[in-house]
Write an enzyme that holds these catalytic residues in place. Sequence first.
Site, PDB file in Angstrom:
ATOM      1  N   CYS A   1     -40.685 -24.965 -40.104  1.00 51.04           N
ATOM      2  CA  CYS A   1     -41.422 -26.003 -40.829  1.00 51.04           C
ATOM      3  C   CYS A   1     -41.823 -27.176 -39.923  1.00 51.04           C
ATOM      4  CB  CYS A   1     -40.584 -26.507 -42.004  1.00 51.04           C
ATOM      5  SG  CYS A   1     -40.160 -25.209 -43.190  1.00 51.04           S
TER       6      CYS A   1
ATOM      7  N   GLU B   1     -56.830  -2.108 -40.458  1.00 48.22           N
ATOM      8  CA  GLU B   1     -56.313  -2.668 -41.709  1.00 48.22           C
ATOM      9  C   GLU B   1     -55.491  -1.652 -42.480  1.00 48.22           C
ATOM     10  OE1 GLU B   1     -56.168  -5.657 -42.541  1.00 48.22           O
ATOM     11  OE2 GLU B   1     -57.522  -6.529 -41.059  1.00 48.22           O
TER      12      GLU B   1
ATOM     13  N   CYS C   1     -46.224 -28.960 -48.745  1.00 47.63           N
ATOM     14  CA  CYS C   1     -45.417 -27.810 -49.163  1.00 47.63           C
ATOM     15  C   CYS C   1     -44.328 -28.232 -50.150  1.00 47.63           C
ATOM     16  CB  CYS C   1     -44.789 -27.147 -47.942  1.00 47.63           C
ATOM     17  SG  CYS C   1     -43.817 -25.680 -48.344  1.00 47.63           S
TER      18      CYS C   1
ATOM     19  N   LEU D   1     -45.814   6.724 -37.376  1.00 44.17           N
ATOM     20  CA  LEU D   1     -46.238   5.438 -37.947  1.00 44.17           C
ATOM     21  C   LEU D   1     -45.794   5.280 -39.402  1.00 44.17           C
ATOM     22  CD1 LEU D   1     -47.760   2.863 -37.221  1.00 44.17           C
ATOM     23  CD2 LEU D   1     -49.885   3.971 -37.880  1.00 44.17           C
ATOM     24  N   GLY D   2     -45.510   6.394 -40.078  1.00 44.62           N
ATOM     25  CA  GLY D   2     -45.000   6.299 -41.446  1.00 44.62           C
ATOM     26  C   GLY D   2     -46.083   6.214 -42.497  1.00 44.62           C
ATOM     27  N   TYR D   3     -45.672   6.316 -43.752  1.00 43.66           N
ATOM     28  CA  TYR D   3     -46.606   6.291 -44.896  1.00 43.66           C
ATOM     29  C   TYR D   3     -47.831   7.156 -44.599  1.00 43.66           C
ATOM     30  CZ  TYR D   3     -43.977   2.568 -47.223  1.00 43.66           C
ATOM     31  OH  TYR D   3     -43.017   1.844 -47.851  1.00 43.66           O
TER      32      TYR D   3
ATOM     33  N   CYS E   1     -44.301 -19.541 -41.079  1.00 46.80           N
ATOM     34  CA  CYS E   1     -43.720 -19.472 -42.429  1.00 46.80           C
ATOM     35  C   CYS E   1     -43.048 -18.114 -42.598  1.00 46.80           C
ATOM     36  CB  CYS E   1     -44.810 -19.680 -43.477  1.00 46.80           C
ATOM     37  SG  CYS E   1     -44.189 -20.054 -45.129  1.00 46.80           S
TER      38      CYS E   1
END
Length: 375
Positions: A214, A46, A223, A89-91, A207
């Site tokens: 759709c 996560e 929607c 991977l960054g950040y 989406c």
Amino acid sequence: MEPLRGELLAWWERDGRHQIPWKLHPDGSRPGPGEPLAAYGIWVAEVMLQQTQLAVVLPYWHRWMAAFPDLGALAAASEHDVLMLWQGLGYYARARRLHAGARQLVAGAYPSGAAGHGDPWPRTLEGWMALPGIGRSTAGSILSSAFDRPFAILDGNVQRVLARLVAHPGPPKRELAGFWRLSETLLDPQRPRAFNQALMDLGAGVCTPRQPACGTCPWQPHCAAYAAGDPGRFPVKDTPPPVPFQVIGVGVVSDAAGRVLIDQRLPEGLLGGLWEFPGGKQEPGEAIEATIQRELREELAIEVTVGEELITLEHAYSHKRLRFVVHLCRWRSGEPQPLASQQVRWVAPQELSSYPFPAANARIIAALEARLAAG
DNA sequence: CAGGCGTGGAC
DNA sequence: TGTCCAAGCCT
């Protein structure tokens, strides 16, 4: 409410992503309702998934789990090894915070909410959010994924799905409280793990930001954006701030033994803790060779002779764009000092692969290796 | 609270 | 090619 939940879950059973490794038991079987999953791998995943797509995370997650298979292994690891596994991977603050969080959990220095008896994992939102790098959405995702607990999520996918569902007229960032309430209202309290995953899979696969499918959406009858005839208009976006552009002079400094000089960036801020070839911003009217000489003098207290160009490359960060102009340099005098870094080091070129570098520097290393191989 | 914080996929 | 933007968090 029940019809929406049922239609989404029925769609998900058929078309959802069911092969995500940290959402399965070790033998590959899917968990039944209420069955717990191993929290460690979910926590790692996560955090990796913050602002990062699933396909990018997968190989990193497998390498990480092989290197640090459990909480104790991560807590005992060095920051160097942690950054090596996160390289590319960054950040990078995510990696440092995950590492710090592991040490907090091992030390038992977290608020109440864990099951106790040797189980370090919180069972409350507050318990997870007390860990560095865990906000409300990641905490809700972990609690629903690992323990099938009824906590809502609100990532970019969910914001987009909900903004379209209700045809929200403004940018979601301005009304996050309302979006959280909507996510909580919709959440299926009987199957929170499946529902949250279904919501994310819907956003990622149907989406989508552009050209949403759709025709295959289980929520199309409900929607508002679809009814309005232009779902792509939602979510309404803020005008992004202008991105500054800078030229960076970089020196690949060699000594008489053929070693090259690298420095470790300060522990916080951009690319914190990673290694790099030294350099800095070009000033107005300054030749790039003069930039490199000046920066190495100011940040390392060394004098160099600037030689030929090795490579020029452009690199876009989230908030600025840089052009790196990299020159080979010869060290002349001065013992290198870490005046603007954590430490500096002379290393043989073949040793560069044992240090964590950001992506732009990895390209510089590739150019250097090609140059050395060519003689 | 607006801005800092990476990288690569997709089109 | 450039542009958008992704399973956000922190200050």
